[in-house]
Design an enzyme around this catalytic site. Structure first.
Site, PDB file in Angstrom:
ATOM      1  N   ARG A 122      28.491  38.876  38.043  1.00  0.00           N
ATOM      2  CA  ARG A 122      28.414  39.754  36.878  1.00  0.00           C
ATOM      3  C   ARG A 122      28.460  38.935  35.611  1.00  0.00           C
ATOM      4  NH1 ARG A 122      32.940  38.502  33.429  1.00  0.00           N
ATOM      5  NH2 ARG A 122      34.904  39.117  34.382  1.00  0.00           N
ATOM      6  N   GLU A 230      35.826  46.705  29.617  1.00  0.00           N
ATOM      7  CA  GLU A 230      36.423  45.712  28.713  1.00  0.00           C
ATOM      8  C   GLU A 230      35.383  45.107  27.754  1.00  0.00           C
ATOM      9  OE1 GLU A 230      39.244  42.922  30.569  1.00  0.00           O
ATOM     10  OE2 GLU A 230      38.229  41.369  29.415  1.00  0.00           O
ATOM     11  N   ARG A 234      28.969  45.384  31.475  1.00  0.00           N
ATOM     12  CA  ARG A 234      29.179  44.420  32.549  1.00  0.00           C
ATOM     13  C   ARG A 234      27.975  44.625  33.462  1.00  0.00           C
ATOM     14  NH1 ARG A 234      34.755  42.498  33.327  1.00  0.00           N
ATOM     15  NH2 ARG A 234      35.275  41.710  31.260  1.00  0.00           N
ATOM     16  N   CYS A 278      37.571  39.478  25.767  1.00  0.00           N
ATOM     17  CA  CYS A 278      38.653  38.584  26.158  1.00  0.00           C
ATOM     18  C   CYS A 278      38.160  37.140  26.062  1.00  0.00           C
ATOM     19  CB  CYS A 278      39.081  38.900  27.592  1.00  0.00           C
ATOM     20  SG  CYS A 278      40.501  37.931  28.136  1.00  0.00           S
ATOM     21  N   THR A 280      38.956  34.742  27.672  1.00  0.00           N
ATOM     22  CA  THR A 280      38.825  34.110  28.996  1.00  0.00           C
ATOM     23  C   THR A 280      37.392  34.187  29.511  1.00  0.00           C
ATOM     24  OG1 THR A 280      39.336  36.144  30.208  1.00  0.00           O
ATOM     25  CG2 THR A 280      41.196  34.713  29.678  1.00  0.00           C
ATOM     26  N   ARG A 287      31.195  35.972  36.130  1.00  0.00           N
ATOM     27  CA  ARG A 287      32.126  35.851  37.240  1.00  0.00           C
ATOM     28  C   ARG A 287      31.297  36.014  38.509  1.00  0.00           C
ATOM     29  NH1 ARG A 287      35.345  39.020  40.489  1.00  0.00           N
ATOM     30  NH2 ARG A 287      37.228  37.929  41.107  1.00  0.00           N
ATOM     31  N   ARG A 318      41.997  36.848  44.036  1.00  0.00           N
ATOM     32  CA  ARG A 318      42.581  38.173  43.804  1.00  0.00           C
ATOM     33  C   ARG A 318      42.355  39.053  45.013  1.00  0.00           C
ATOM     34  NH1 ARG A 318      38.538  40.665  39.066  1.00  0.00           N
ATOM     35  NH2 ARG A 318      39.197  39.044  37.650  1.00  0.00           N
ATOM     36  N   GLU A 323      41.113  42.925  39.687  1.00  0.00           N
ATOM     37  CA  GLU A 323      42.127  42.110  39.023  1.00  0.00           C
ATOM     38  C   GLU A 323      43.506  42.761  39.179  1.00  0.00           C
ATOM     39  OE1 GLU A 323      41.610  41.824  34.798  1.00  0.00           O
ATOM     40  OE2 GLU A 323      42.448  39.803  34.746  1.00  0.00           O
TER      41      GLU A 323
END
Ligand code: ARG
Length: 366
Positions: A122, A230, A234, A278, A280, A287, A318, A323
């Site tokens: 993604r 988020e 996505r 984010c 990150t 990802r 995970r 998450e």
């Protein structure tokens, strides 16, 4: 006033050394900002203040936050991603030339004796002309969904995509009911309810849930776009199989197609690549993950052993529920390369392939 906030951060910073935002805060710089910029920084830091156990502890709320609040963000980004504060991200999807891959460039997990597994890649993307999810009004969220509906109509009309858009917005023409939503979550197609996530709540990202949220699913259910989680979008390719290139290539082709459609301009940073809520996720926003059965290494229902082996391989572990979820009873874990910034897209896929090989070797030796 400036002092109150700085005192609150300082007090928490002592107790939470792992919260990067708390650690990166500089009271002198903060005091030097205009009241408007100070308010923006406070908003970005709210999630990490309300949840001091955060690792990152902040989210950008406007695409321009990374530039306008650069001294703060450069510090958290450099510490999290272990890059210099001057680092510049460069994108590259070409697998050729990436070290340690098979000659033919086919990243087939069957080479490690693995059966077909759930593979997913993604990317997070945000539209350049809307606030990021942490600062969106309800109207912004509905505008985002309406704009994407036009894109989805064009995908649905194509024989290679088809499928449908499923909205969670009350009263939306494509609204699905609670049971249909549950089924999509259970199939790992749709995201979980955001109003139960304390990080997203405190960041303002979960606000107005479930308005403006939904997801497009292609006819073969292998290409999916989340709206309003988020990040604005996505975008992902997901299927069972052993050849990682299948999901990677499909995502790339679909992204090119979507970017070519009129009316969508993604937020990019010269230094940080794809702009995401984010820090990150900055850079590739990518990802790439696999559901890998590791029953021996996870015996007793813990992923401690897997994490120990995965960490030096640059992999995060995970549960398959997403998450912050635990390992499943069958010992299947979700593994993905941790790096997003100052690594190429091809480098991420290669790290997943090589890491899966090493983990399965360790599983067999256990
Ligand atoms: N805000 C949380 C923290 O700082 C999660 C960060 C990473 N996860 C994410 N979904 N962005 O620890």
């Amino acid at each position: 006033m400036a002092q109150d906030f700085a005192d609150r951060v300082a007090a928490l910073a002592v107790r939470y050394p792992d919260n990067l935002a708390l650690q990166a805060f500089d009271p002198g710089w903060y005091a030097s900002l205009t009241p408007a910029l100070r308010a923006r920084l406070r908003k970005c830091m709210n999630s990490g203040l309300e949840n001091p156990d955060s690792q990152m502890g902040c989210y950008a709320c406007q695409p321009s936050d990374y530039d306008d609040l650069r001294p703060f963000f450069a510090r958290v980004i450099s510490r999290y991603h272990r890059v210099s504060e001057e680092a510049r991200h460069v994108s590259d999807w070409r697998l050729s030339g990436v070290e340690g891959l098979p000659e033919d460039g086919v990243l087939d997990l069957a080479r490690f004796g693995l059966p077909p597994l759930s593979m997913r890649v993604r990317v997070g993307r945000n539209l350049a002309d809307l606030p990021l999810p942490g600062a969106m009004s309800r109207a912004d969220r509905l505008r985002l969904e309406a704009r994407m509906a036009a894109v989805f109509d064009r995908l649905i009309a194509r024989p290679d995509f088809g499928g449908a858009y499923h909205s969670l917005t009350p009263g939306h023409a494509r609204q699905i009911d609670a049971a249909a939503y549950r089924r999509l979550v259970d199939a790992h197609i749709m995201f979980r309810p955001m109003d139960g996530d304390r990080y997203l709540e405190a960041a303002g990202i979960a606000a107005h849930w479930p308005h403006g949220r939904g997801c497009y699913v292609s006819a073969d259910r292998a290409f999916i776009i989340w709206v309003g989680e988020e990040d604005h979008l996505r975008i992902m390719a997901m299927q069972r199989g052993t050849v990682l290139n299948d999901v990677f290539d499909r995502l790339r082709a679909a992204l090119d197609l979507i970017e070519g459609l009129a009316g969508l301009r993604f937020a990019w940073s010269d230094d940080y690549g794809a702009v995401t809520s984010c820090p990150t996720n900055l850079g590739t926003g990518m990802r790439a993950s696999l559901h890998l059965p590791l029953p021996r290494l996870t015996r007793g229902g813990t992923d401690t052993r897997v994490r120990e082996i995965a960490r030096p391989l640059g992999l995060s572990v995970r549960g398959i529920g997403g998450e912050h979820t635990p390992v499943g009873a069958d010992g299947t874990v979700d593994i993905s390369p941790s790096a997003r910034l100052c690594i190429t897209e091809a480098g991420i896929l290669a790290a997943l392939y090589k890491g899966a090989g090493r983990l399965i070797e360790a599983e067999r030796a256990a």
